[in-house]
Structures are given as C-alpha cells and as structure tokens.
Write a protein that holds these residues in place. Structure first.
Motif, mmCIF file in Angstrom:
data_model
loop_
_atom_site.group_PDB
_atom_site.id
_atom_site.type_symbol
_atom_site.label_atom_id
_atom_site.label_comp_id
_atom_site.label_asym_id
_atom_site.label_seq_id
_atom_site.Cartn_x
_atom_site.Cartn_y
_atom_site.Cartn_z
ATOM 1 N N MET A 121 -2.487 5.245 -3.582
ATOM 2 C CA MET A 121 -2.046 5.391 -2.200
ATOM 3 C C MET A 121 -3.091 5.972 -1.254
ATOM 4 S SD MET A 121 2.009 6.311 -2.370
ATOM 5 C CE MET A 121 3.191 5.141 -3.046
ATOM 6 N N PRO A 122 -3.958 6.889 -1.692
ATOM 7 C CA PRO A 122 -4.956 7.405 -0.744
ATOM 8 C C PRO A 122 -5.851 6.322 -0.153
ATOM 9 C CG PRO A 122 -4.797 8.850 -2.635
ATOM 10 C CD PRO A 122 -3.996 7.629 -2.969
ATOM 11 N N ASN A 123 -6.014 5.186 -0.838
ATOM 12 C CA ASN A 123 -6.867 4.108 -0.355
ATOM 13 C C ASN A 123 -6.079 2.900 0.131
ATOM 14 O OD1 ASN A 123 -9.420 5.373 -0.942
ATOM 15 N ND2 ASN A 123 -8.941 5.074 -3.102
ATOM 16 N N ALA A 124 -4.759 3.028 0.174
ATOM 17 C CA ALA A 124 -3.913 1.907 0.595
ATOM 18 C C ALA A 124 -3.717 1.907 2.104
ATOM 19 C CB ALA A 124 -2.569 1.975 -0.112
ATOM 20 N N SER A 125 -3.262 0.769 2.622
ATOM 21 C CA SER A 125 -2.944 0.629 4.039
ATOM 22 C C SER A 125 -1.457 0.409 4.278
ATOM 23 C CB SER A 125 -3.719 -0.550 4.645
ATOM 24 O OG SER A 125 -5.113 -0.342 4.556
ATOM 25 N N ILE A 126 -0.763 -0.094 3.265
ATOM 26 C CA ILE A 126 0.665 -0.384 3.376
ATOM 27 C C ILE A 126 1.247 -0.411 1.966
ATOM 28 C CG2 ILE A 126 0.068 -2.826 3.462
ATOM 29 C CD1 ILE A 126 2.671 -3.462 4.768
ATOM 30 N N VAL A 127 2.514 -0.054 1.846
ATOM 31 C CA VAL A 127 3.222 -0.129 0.570
ATOM 32 C C VAL A 127 4.409 -1.069 0.739
ATOM 33 C CG1 VAL A 127 4.558 1.128 -1.160
ATOM 34 C CG2 VAL A 127 2.516 2.179 -0.156
ATOM 35 N N ILE A 128 4.502 -2.042 -0.147
ATOM 36 C CA ILE A 128 5.671 -2.924 -0.198
ATOM 37 C C ILE A 128 6.520 -2.461 -1.375
ATOM 38 C CG2 ILE A 128 6.498 -5.279 -0.448
ATOM 39 C CD1 ILE A 128 3.836 -6.263 0.618
ATOM 40 N N THR A 129 7.749 -2.076 -1.091
ATOM 41 C CA THR A 129 8.603 -1.477 -2.118
ATOM 42 C C THR A 129 10.043 -1.881 -1.894
ATOM 43 O OG1 THR A 129 9.293 0.626 -3.129
ATOM 44 C CG2 THR A 129 8.889 0.632 -0.768
ATOM 45 N N HIS A 130 10.887 -1.541 -2.871
ATOM 46 C CA HIS A 130 12.309 -1.875 -2.772
ATOM 47 C C HIS A 130 13.112 -0.789 -2.064
ATOM 48 C CE1 HIS A 130 11.719 0.538 -6.282
ATOM 49 N NE2 HIS A 130 12.982 0.543 -6.657
ATOM 50 N N GLY A 131 12.474 0.310 -1.687
ATOM 51 C CA GLY A 131 13.172 1.340 -0.927
ATOM 52 C C GLY A 131 13.712 2.466 -1.763
ATOM 53 N N VAL A 132 13.241 2.616 -3.002
ATOM 54 C CA VAL A 132 13.664 3.757 -3.794
ATOM 55 C C VAL A 132 13.106 5.032 -3.149
ATOM 56 C CG1 VAL A 132 11.697 3.745 -5.385
ATOM 57 C CG2 VAL A 132 13.910 4.607 -6.168
ATOM 58 N N HIS A 133 13.845 6.124 -3.254
ATOM 59 C CA HIS A 133 13.500 7.341 -2.528
ATOM 60 C C HIS A 133 12.127 7.889 -2.909
ATOM 61 C CE1 HIS A 133 13.648 11.736 -1.681
ATOM 62 N NE2 HIS A 133 14.257 11.336 -0.582
ATOM 63 N N ALA A 134 11.826 7.971 -4.210
ATOM 64 C CA ALA A 134 10.594 8.615 -4.645
ATOM 65 C C ALA A 134 9.355 7.883 -4.125
ATOM 66 C CB ALA A 134 10.553 8.696 -6.175
ATOM 67 N N THR A 135 9.308 6.567 -4.278
ATOM 68 C CA THR A 135 8.156 5.803 -3.801
ATOM 69 C C THR A 135 8.045 5.862 -2.288
ATOM 70 O OG1 THR A 135 8.323 4.305 -5.698
ATOM 71 C CG2 THR A 135 7.048 3.541 -3.810
ATOM 72 N N THR A 136 9.184 5.805 -1.600
ATOM 73 C CA THR A 136 9.170 5.869 -0.141
ATOM 74 C C THR A 136 8.615 7.193 0.346
ATOM 75 O OG1 THR A 136 11.078 4.387 -0.012
ATOM 76 C CG2 THR A 136 10.606 5.734 1.925
#
Length: 378
Positions: free
Chosen positions: A270-285
């Motif tokens: 994540m420190p080098n990412a620009s966007i996260v595509i996820t299913h909306g689980v709380h921890a990842t969000t």
C-alpha cells in the motif's frame, strides 16, 4: 496482570483486530489465549498465542464452497452455535480468566457466558451499526430469534462493547459503545518499503493498483476478479492482485501489466499504491485509508457490511462503489476516474487517513480491557 480469553471464529477479516489487541495486551504482561476453530490454530500460534480448539462447536471451514442461500444459513449456524458457548464456559472453568472478549457475531458464545454468569466484552470488528442491525433486524435476526437468542439483550448485558472503527463513519448514535479506532499494522512510509512483488524501475513510473477481494469463498468472486483484470489490461498502470487461499492464481488470465499472487502482505504494497480495488471488507478499507488511498469498492456479499462500507466510501468521496456484476467497461471507467490528477478522491481518503493514524486502536482497546468496568445501565 490479567488472564484474557479471546473467543473468535474463522471468518477472515474478523481475526486481525483481535490479534492486534492481544499483542498489545501481551506486550504489557497480560496472559492471553484464544478459543476458536481448528483451522485458526496455525495463524494464531504464528502470532505467538496459545489457542484452544472448539470441541462442542459445529465443524466449519470458511473456504468451503457455498452458493445461494446455503452461504448465509451456514454463517448463521456458526453465530448461533451453542456449542461455542459451552466451550467458552469449559475453558473458563479449566483456567483462571479475568477478561473474556467475544467476537461481536458470536451470540452463541455470549449466551453461554451469560448463562454461566461470566462477564464478557464484545469486540465489534466492523461498523457497529451494521453488526448490531444485522443481529437485531432482518434475516439473521429472525434465525437467531427462532433459536432462542435475543441479540439486543446479549449486547446490553455485555460489560463493554469495543468497536474498532472510526466513529464518524458509523452511522447513527450508539450509546454505550467505546470506539477505539481501527486496529492496523504499523503504517510504514513509502520510501522505506521494498516490494515483495517485482519492482521494475520502469513500472515505478506508472500508478500501481492493488486488487484484493475476499480471502474466503464467495460464489462468483473468481469471475469478478477476471473482469477486473480484463478492465485493467492496456491501461497505463501496473496491477498486483492477491487472491487469498480461496482462489488459485493460475485460474486467472493476467494481462501484461498485472501480477497475480495468492498472498502478499498488503501493508508492504500500500505505501507504493495509488488505488485499492476491494470488496469493502472493513480491515482492508481502513488499511487503505490509513495509507491515504482511494478505493474502488465492489461488494461481494450483499447481506453484511460490504455494501454499507462501499456506500460510506462513496458518500465520503474517498472512492467509488460498483456492483459485483459490473462490466469490464464500467470497472475501467471507475478506475480511470479515481486515478485522475488531481484526484478529489485521494484528498478525501487522506482526510480520513489522518483521522485513522491519529488514534492507535490496539492501545485504546487494551487500555479499556485493563480498566475496571463501570456498571452498565440496563
């Protein structure tokens, strides 16, 4: 020193917050153990804790393929499993226990503790409003009531309710809930991170998209991941997809600008990412927001917190939400909108990220667990 028992279940994102709080309690000299499904033993022991396996609970695997109504019914059977409550009572009778922390969905465990006169704290690992509503209204509530569980009463009878989320994101007023803030790994600055996946110098000049859906089995998820990969194909970006144990990476066709791995620690990417595509689980969000990352949320499970979290992310302008059945063109269009420069989505995510980083959820939760509990109003 306190002897603390965490009662958990094999559900994926519900476990890391409990482990994070347990680690802080252990660091302070408390004795901490877990009670959970046999499939959790390896992960809990790897985190440095003793784990007791359920003996009276129903067999359960979060990776077992379930479709249609069989999936929600199977989850409801876990939450209302009286065998978990019996195992909790047996554990407390075997070993001195000062504090019992129960996952907020395990009403069977709460019922067993209450019946035996064992005080307990509820750990809510997502939005309290979603979890409490699911247990007191709708299909899950009807199943619980049919089995003799009054979830609202079980929540009122708890010594404490700890919610590991941002209060400002939890809709409605919730008296009697202690908001600790999210429990997350240490946030590492981008310049100190060495990526686990390939780090080609040319690739570093384009945006990196992290794609991660559920680590548990959900019907239709493999197909959704393939559409995401197809949508990212040909765009000026590089994608890293993590599938988790429920999907074989070789089952997916990756374009030239994407890598597919079963597992890479998200806090390293994540420190080098620009966007996260996820299913909306709380921890990842929450972890994405803590890194100031906007999200594209594609809920996989329509009956719990994922649609609500997706809706909140869109309302906060920290990203966009699309349907599980979104087409390749719809996914591509949403990604391009979020990646525009300057990005209002990135600005909104950074505002929430600052709030998340301002509070150490594990420390706040440990403080509350160690503190004598005032008498709750009935």
């Amino acid at each position: 020193m306190n002897n603390v028992l965490f009662v958990t279940w094999d559900g994926g994102g519900n476990v890391p917050p409990a482990l994070g709080i347990a680690a802080e309690l252990k660091r302070r000299g408390n004795a901490v153990r877990f009670l959970g499904h046999p499939s959790q033993r390896q992960a809990i022991e790897a985190a440095g804790f003793t784990v007791e396996e359920f003996q009276g609970a129903r067999p359960w695997s979060v990776l077992e393929a379930r479709s249609g109504m069989t999936a929600p019914l199977a989850y409801a059977a876990v939450f209302t499993d009286r065998g978990i409550g019996d195992d909790l009572v047996a554990s407390v009778e075997r070993q001195l226990t000062d504090r019992v922390i129960i996952d907020g969905l395990l009403v069977g465990a709460m019922k067993g503790a209450g019946r035996a006169g064992i005080p307990y704290t509820i750990l809510v690992h997502t939005l309290y409003g979603v979890m409490h509503t699911a247990l007191t209204q709708g299909p899950l509530s009807l199943i619980a009531k049919g089995k003799g569980f009054n979830a609202a009463r079980l929540y009122r009878d708890a010594e404490r309710i700890l919610a590991v989320t941002l209060e400002e994101l939890d809709f409605g007023a919730h008296d009697g809930v202690d908001y600790t803030g999210p429990v997350l790994p240490e946030i590492v600055p981008a310049e100190t991170v060495t990526e686990t996946a390939s780090a080609d110098a040319d690739a570093a000049s384009v945006p990196m998209v992290l794609v991660s859906l559920s680590t548990t089995y959900i019907d239709g998820q493999c197909e959704a991941l393939q559409r995401i990969l197809d949508a990212l194909s040909g765009l000026s970006l590089r994608a890293i997809v993590t599938t988790g144990p429920s999907i074989d990476p070789t089952a997916l066709r990756a374009p030239a600008n994407a890598e597919v791995h079963q597992y890479v620690p998200h806090d390293q990417l994540m420190p080098n990412a620009s966007i996260v595509i996820t299913h909306g689980v709380h921890a990842t969000t929450m972890l994405a927001l803590a890194h100031d990352l906007p999200l594209l949320v594609m809920p996989m499970n329509p009956v719990f917190d994922q649609p609500a979290i997706g809706r909140i992310i869109a309302e906060q302008n920290a990203g966009l939400t699309i349907e599980k059945t979104a087409t390749v063109a719809e996914i591509r269009g949403a990604v391009e909108r979020i990646l525009q420069d300057p990005s209002p989505y990135r600005q909104a995510a950074a505002r929430l990220g600052a709030r998340i980083r301002s509070q150490d959820g594990a420390t706040v939760a440990a403080d509350l667990i160690e503190t004598d509990v005032p008498v709750r109003q009935a």
